[in-house]
Enzyme design. Structure first.
Site, mmCIF file in Angstrom:
data_model
loop_
_atom_site.group_PDB
_atom_site.id
_atom_site.type_symbol
_atom_site.label_atom_id
_atom_site.label_comp_id
_atom_site.label_asym_id
_atom_site.label_seq_id
_atom_site.Cartn_x
_atom_site.Cartn_y
_atom_site.Cartn_z
ATOM 1 N N HIS A 171 23.308 23.658 85.066
ATOM 2 C CA HIS A 171 23.754 22.961 86.282
ATOM 3 C C HIS A 171 25.190 23.350 86.630
ATOM 4 C CE1 HIS A 171 20.487 20.325 84.768
ATOM 5 N NE2 HIS A 171 20.261 20.095 86.043
ATOM 6 N N SER A 178 13.633 17.272 84.966
ATOM 7 C CA SER A 178 13.442 16.013 84.235
ATOM 8 C C SER A 178 12.004 15.542 84.424
ATOM 9 C CB SER A 178 14.374 14.938 84.790
ATOM 10 O OG SER A 178 15.692 15.399 84.784
ATOM 11 N N MET A 208 20.770 17.733 92.246
ATOM 12 C CA MET A 208 21.928 18.514 91.785
ATOM 13 C C MET A 208 21.549 19.898 91.254
ATOM 14 S SD MET A 208 23.781 15.388 89.763
ATOM 15 C CE MET A 208 23.804 13.727 90.448
ATOM 16 N N SER A 209 20.424 20.412 91.708
ATOM 17 C CA SER A 209 19.989 21.727 91.200
ATOM 18 C C SER A 209 19.166 22.442 92.269
ATOM 19 C CB SER A 209 19.125 21.529 89.938
ATOM 20 O OG SER A 209 17.930 20.858 90.259
ATOM 21 N N ALA A 263 14.141 16.422 89.378
ATOM 22 C CA ALA A 263 14.168 15.009 89.716
ATOM 23 C C ALA A 263 15.102 14.874 90.913
ATOM 24 C CB ALA A 263 14.691 14.186 88.554
ATOM 25 N N HIS A 279 21.624 7.222 85.129
ATOM 26 C CA HIS A 279 20.885 8.371 84.593
ATOM 27 C C HIS A 279 19.690 7.888 83.771
ATOM 28 C CE1 HIS A 279 20.031 12.380 83.198
ATOM 29 N NE2 HIS A 279 20.199 12.030 81.935
ATOM 30 N N HIS A 309 17.878 18.568 77.447
ATOM 31 C CA HIS A 309 17.553 19.919 77.923
ATOM 32 C C HIS A 309 17.715 20.879 76.733
ATOM 33 C CE1 HIS A 309 17.532 19.363 82.436
ATOM 34 N NE2 HIS A 309 17.975 18.199 82.005
ATOM 35 N N ASN A 330 14.130 7.868 92.157
ATOM 36 C CA ASN A 330 14.859 6.678 92.640
ATOM 37 C C ASN A 330 15.081 6.846 94.131
ATOM 38 O OD1 ASN A 330 16.827 8.857 91.536
ATOM 39 N ND2 ASN A 330 18.015 7.739 93.064
ATOM 40 N N TYR A 384 27.391 21.388 87.842
ATOM 41 C CA TYR A 384 28.330 20.324 87.457
ATOM 42 C C TYR A 384 28.765 20.424 85.994
ATOM 43 C CZ TYR A 384 24.122 17.912 85.673
ATOM 44 O OH TYR A 384 22.962 17.600 85.028
ATOM 45 N N GLU A 385 28.085 21.259 85.208
ATOM 46 C CA GLU A 385 28.505 21.435 83.818
ATOM 47 C C GLU A 385 29.788 22.269 83.728
ATOM 48 O OE1 GLU A 385 25.050 22.053 80.940
ATOM 49 O OE2 GLU A 385 24.088 22.420 82.868
HETATM 50 N N1 HPA Z 1 21.052 11.858 93.647
HETATM 51 C C1 HPA Z 1 21.285 13.087 93.144
HETATM 52 N N2 HPA Z 1 20.558 13.615 92.182
HETATM 53 C C2 HPA Z 1 19.531 12.899 91.701
HETATM 54 C C3 HPA Z 1 19.230 11.622 92.185
HETATM 55 C C4 HPA Z 1 20.047 11.067 93.208
HETATM 56 O O1 HPA Z 1 19.841 9.935 93.688
HETATM 57 N N3 HPA Z 1 18.152 11.186 91.485
HETATM 58 C C5 HPA Z 1 17.811 12.176 90.627
HETATM 59 N N4 HPA Z 1 18.635 13.222 90.759
#
Ligand code: HPA
Length: 273
Positions: A84, A31, A212-213, A114, A248, A62, A236, A86-87
């Site tokens: 990913h 991202s 998550m990757s 990210a 998101h 994506h 974040n 989670y998909e």
């Molecule tokens: N947690 C998990 N994945 C993320 C986060 C988070 O706070 N921010 C961006 N991807």
């Protein structure tokens, strides 16, 4: 021949029907780096959908294609849109594109993403060089019959993120005057963000950032002997560290805001051999 290896070779052959481009390095765009493709002197693009048996990304934003082109004089292959876990894809599917890029000849891999900041010394907008990773919360992509064509059954993971490439990233950041933090990345399955107690646990375990990757991709790349570098964009502070709920949209917005520096850093890093 191993079934997974056969699949990798099939995908590589499908790509070879579109282009004979020989990449030296591979890049996965996370991202905030979506625009990087526009900077590339692109010679060929191959959509994931054009490769039989290839997983396609379901995440909005994506695109799902390989770009083949040059960063100055360096031939690179770029994954625009990653897969990913989670998909709902298997770990074998998730790391397939990484292995295909390796099979096409890329010796080096730069992973970007990210991530949420766990370490209180981080702030949204920071770029963080990965010095290590914790993969213990996701299944290993190496589970199943070992593909001897790729690497050994019990691969060493002492130096997942190459010291040499970390040095290159630090040098690139220094030349550009872009601050580059460092830390350990922890991968969760997602798609949910974490709970504050989980983040507290991850902090105790030594994680600096969570996402998550990436970690499974780095592991598959190391298994096949690729040299790996990783950079996170801290979008974040992770749950409970920031008091605000996570969304998101906010992550995407922060990634977009940091994209200028992120793109410049990745370009400067890649243009060097
Ligand atoms: N947690 C998990 N994945 C993320 C986060 C988070 O706070 N921010 C961006 N991807």
């Amino acid at each position: 021949m191993g079934a997974v290896w056969e699949r990798i070779e099939g995908c590589a052959a499908a790509i070879r029907r579109h282009t004979d481009f020989q990449p030296e390095a591979a890049l996965v765009l996370g991202s905030g780096l979506g625009g990087f493709g526009d900077l590339l002197r692109t010679e060929a693009a191959v959509g994931y959908g054009e490769i039989a048996g290839f997983p396609t990304s379901t995440v909005p934003g994506h695109a799902g294609q390989f770009l083949f082109g040059y960063v100055e004089n360096r031939p690179v292959v770029v994954m625009q849109g990653r897969i990913h876990y989670y998909e709902g894809y298997s770990m074998e599917d998730v790391v397939l594109p990484i292995r295909v890029m390796g099979a096409l000849g890329a010796k080096e891999l730069l992973l970007t993403n990210a991530a949420g900041g766990v370490d209180r010394g981080l702030a949204p907008g920071d770029l963080m060089l990965l010095t290590g990773q914790i993969t213990s919360f996701v299944p290993s992509p190496l589970i199943g019959p070992n593909q001897e064509e790729l690497g050994p059954r019990f691969p060493d993971m002492t130096e997942v993120y190459s010291l040499r490439l970390r040095g290159r990233a630090r040098d690139a950041a220094e030349r550009l005057g872009i601050p580059l933090k460092e830390g350990v990345y922890l991968q969760t399955t997602g798609p949910n963000y974490e709970t504050p107690p989980e983040i507290q646990m991850f902090s105790l375990l030594g994680a600096s950032a969570v996402g998550m990757s990436t970690a499974c991709e780095a592991m598959a790349a190391r298994h096949m002997g690729m040299e790996v570098c990783g950079i996170s964009c801290i979008t974040n502070m992770a749950a409970g560290i920031s008091e605000r709920p996570l969304s998101h949209a906010e992550v995407q917005e922060a990634a977009d805001k940091a994209s200028g520096n992120f793109q410049r850093l990745v370009w400067e890093y890649l243009r060097q051999a």
